[in-house]
Every structure is written in structure tokens, then in C-alpha cells.
Design a protein around this motif. Structure first.
Motif, short mmCIF file in Angstrom:
data_model
loop_
_atom_site.label_atom_id
_atom_site.label_comp_id
_atom_site.label_asym_id
_atom_site.label_seq_id
_atom_site.Cartn_x
_atom_site.Cartn_y
_atom_site.Cartn_z
N MET A 1 0.85 -1.21 0.00
CA MET A 1 0.00 0.00 0.00
C MET A 1 0.88 1.25 0.00
O MET A 1 1.86 1.32 0.73
N GLY A 2 0.52 2.23 -0.84
CA GLY A 2 1.30 3.46 -0.91
C GLY A 2 1.13 4.30 0.34
O GLY A 2 0.22 4.11 1.14
N ASP A 3 2.05 5.22 0.53
CA ASP A 3 2.02 6.14 1.67
C ASP A 3 1.31 7.42 1.23
O ASP A 3 1.85 8.23 0.50
N TRP A 4 0.08 7.63 1.70
CA TRP A 4 -0.74 8.78 1.29
C TRP A 4 -0.43 9.96 2.21
O TRP A 4 -1.02 10.12 3.27
N ASP A 5 0.50 10.77 1.78
CA ASP A 5 0.94 11.94 2.54
C ASP A 5 -0.02 13.09 2.24
O ASP A 5 -0.09 13.59 1.11
N LEU A 9 -0.44 15.48 -1.02
CA LEU A 9 -1.66 15.41 -1.82
C LEU A 9 -2.23 16.81 -2.06
O LEU A 9 -2.75 17.09 -3.14
N LEU A 42 6.01 12.15 -3.36
CA LEU A 42 4.71 11.47 -3.40
C LEU A 42 4.70 10.38 -4.47
O LEU A 42 4.16 9.29 -4.24
N GLN A 45 6.49 7.45 -3.05
CA GLN A 45 5.70 6.80 -2.00
C GLN A 45 4.58 5.94 -2.58
O GLN A 45 4.28 4.87 -2.08
N LEU A 46 3.92 6.46 -3.63
CA LEU A 46 2.79 5.76 -4.22
C LEU A 46 3.22 4.74 -5.27
O LEU A 46 2.43 3.87 -5.67
N LEU A 50 3.57 10.68 -11.55
CA LEU A 50 2.49 11.65 -11.39
C LEU A 50 2.53 12.76 -12.44
O LEU A 50 1.52 13.40 -12.70
N VAL A 67 -5.37 9.33 -8.55
CA VAL A 67 -5.02 9.64 -7.16
C VAL A 67 -5.85 10.82 -6.66
O VAL A 67 -6.37 10.82 -5.54
N HIS A 70 -9.46 10.12 -5.55
CA HIS A 70 -9.54 9.57 -4.20
C HIS A 70 -9.08 10.59 -3.16
O HIS A 70 -9.60 10.62 -2.04
#
Length: 318
Positions: A1-5, A9, A42, A45-46, A50, A67, A70
Motif C-alpha cells: 500500500m502506498g504512503d498517502w501523505d 496530496l 509522493l 511513495q505511491l 504523477l 489519485v 480519491h
């Protein structure tokens, strides 16, 4: 699972809205280097790219857009969490920052603030005058908590960042020079003024509102003079230079009491146009007690305005 910072974001969301790293850095009060590092971090992490080159510019990849879809839900849920935490205070303390367009400040915001001084003395209200484009930018970046604008200039209901709340349907009356042949005409309609010379701005919201209202009544207004300031418009009308649509709310601010000298303000009959005033908050925050308390006070101020009697049929000059 990615790290949703969450911080990163928000940087990605701002880049999507503004289009360039430089504009994103200015809006978030960061350096362009910090914005680039946040986006790069990011992406790592994901585990997805991007950004991609598009000529000399960068654009978001399809993965970035996924991304963001969500992220909007995540950010809205965090706003709801903040609102629930603030619920412990019951809206009786704290600070709410309001951004509002010119005439809404004295007509709606100031009466709301005066009321809340008595009913919620621990609630601090900060007011910032701002037109729609600036107000929603300030709302998006967290500088203000609540924005007031005309519905025609607010983001659409499809904008996932904001919740819009109707406040007021502001009637538009017509201003005529004293002694005008139609000043005392019964059941005056906007269509009766099709042959008149009109005064309205050369561009901007009031120009579009006047043009749209007249076109809805079946004619294109002949612009005799251009002015955006209410005092200037009413002075020209009083001098017999033309006629103008005037906002009921604005008129109570710029010409209180008996109304503008040398001007007849007539309520229009069945085809009377309105301009709609709305409030907006960041989506998910509408239940925050402080925000809800201020919105309730604004609604009461708007109700008081909607019940205001129209200006007198005739106002004599000095």
C-alpha cells in the motif's frame, strides 16, 4: 500500500488547479524546489509517475488524476473529522474567516457579525473583502473558511472541493431619472425599457447580469455609458444619461434611507430578474459548529434583506 501523505496530496491538488509549479509554490507559500520535491516524494511513495512532459510544460498523468479523485474524498473526510472534533466546542468559541464580495460585506456580513457579538461573544469573525475568483482561491488554500459570491461566479456543483449553500435571491429593480415618462407607469416591465439608453459596466459581473436580464426580456440593451461603481451609475441616472438595473441589496448600502436623489427606483412586474447570492465552504466542513453558527447568522441577515420594502416610487432631488 502506498504512503498517502496529506500535505503532498494538497500540493498535487493545487498543481492540478493552477497548472504550474510556480503558481503552486506561490499559492502554498513554498519554493518551487519544495513543490517539486513534494511531488517527486509522493510519486515514490505511491509507486506511480504523477507528472509527464508536455512540450515545455508538465501535466498530470492518468495515474495522478486517479489519485486526485480519491484524494478529494480523503480531504473531505478529514474536513469532516475536524468538524466533529470542533463539535465539542458547540460553535461558541474559535475563529471563522469570511471572504465576501463588496456589497455583501455591509449588507450581510456586518449584520451577522453584530448579531454574533451578542449571541456568541467567544466566536471571532475575520472578514476579508474579495471578489469571487479570489474568494474561492482563498477558500481552497485555507486562508478563509467561508466564501460569499454571486451564484453565477461560484464554482459549479460538480466541483468536489466545495459545498454551495443558497443565501439570497436579490431582486433587481430599475433606476430611472426623476420625471422619466415611465417613472409612474403602472406594472412596469423590463421589456418596456427596450428602447432606453442603458448604463452598466463594460465588462465584469454586472455587465453580464444586465445583458442576460435584458435578453431574457426579449431585447439587447443599448449601452450608452459604462460604469461599474454604484455611485457613478446612480449619478448618471440622476443626470438623465440613461437607465440602469440596480441590485436591491446594493441600493440599501449605497443609498440608504429615502434612496438616491434625483432617481426613481421602480420595482419591476412579473419578469423581475434576480441575482442569487451563495455561500460556500470546503466540502465536509459545513457541519463544523463555528461555520454553521456563522452561516445561520448570514441566513438571518439575508432573510431580513429579502423582506426589505422596495425603494420609494419617486425620490425628489434637492
Amino acid at each position: 500500500m502506498g504512503d498517502w501523505d496529506i500535505r503532498k496530496l494538497r500540493v498535487l491538488r493545487t498543481l492540478h488547479d493552477l497548472g504550474t509549479v510556480t503558481a503552486t509554490a506561490e499559492a502554498l507559500r513554498l519554493t518551487p524546489s519544495a513543490v517539486s520535491q513534494a511531488l517527486s516524494g509522493l510519486a515514490k511513495q505511491l509507486g506511480v509517475p504523477l507528472l509527464e512532459a508536455h512540450g515545455r510544460r508538465l501535466r498530470l498523468t492518468d495515474a495522478a488524476r486517479l489519485v486526485l479523485r480519491h484524494a478529494d474524498e480523503v480531504l473531505a473526510q478529514l474536513e469532516r473529522a475536524d468538524a466533529e472534533l470542533a463539535g465539542h466546542l458547540r460553535g461558541e468559541t474559535g475563529r471563522v474567516r469570511v471572504g465576501a464580495f463588496g456589497t455583501a460585506v455591509p449588507a450581510l456580513v456586518v449584520p451577522a457579525v453584530v448579531e454574533l457579538r451578542t449571541s456568541h461573544p467567544g466566536l471571532e469573525i475575520g472578514v476579508r473583502e474579495a471578489e469571487a475568483a479570489e474568494a474561492y482561491a482563498l477558500l481552497a488554500d485555507g486562508t478563509v473558511d467561508l466564501a460569499l459570491s454571486l451564484a453565477a461566479h461560484a464554482p459549479t456543483a460538480r466541483d468536489a472541493r466545495f459545498t454551495r449553500l443558497p443565501l439570497l435571491a436579490d431582486p433587481l429593480d430599475v433606476a430611472l431619472p426623476t420625471g422619466h415618462p415611465l417613472a409612474t407607469a403602472p406594472a412596469l416591465r423590463l421589456a418596456d425599457l427596450a428602447a432606453e439608453r442603458w448604463i452598466f459596466g463594460s465588462s465584469g459581473p454586472w455587465s453580464r447580469i444586465t445583458t442576460a436580464a435584458c435578453e431574457a426580456a426579449g431585447f439587447a440593451p443599448e449601452q450608452a455609458h459604462a460604469a461599474a461603481d454604484w455611485h457613478s451609475i446612480l449619478a448618471m441616472v440622476a443626470a438623465g444619461m440613461g437607465v440602469a438595473l440596480v441590485s436591491r441589496m446594493a441600493l440599501t448600502v449605497v443609498a440608504p434611507g429615502p434612496g438616491p436623489r434625483g432617481v426613481v427606483v421602480r420595482e419591476l412586474a412579473a419578469d423581475r430578474p434576480h441575482r442569487h447570492v451563495v455561500a460556500a465552504v470546503r466540502r465536509g466542513s459545513e457541519g463544523a459548529p463555528g461555520y454553521a453558527t456563522v452561516l445561520d447568522a448570514l441566513r438571518r441577515a439575508a432573510t431580513a434583506h429579502s423582506g426589505t420594502d422596495p425603494a420609494p416610487a419617486t425620490v425628489q432631488p434637492n
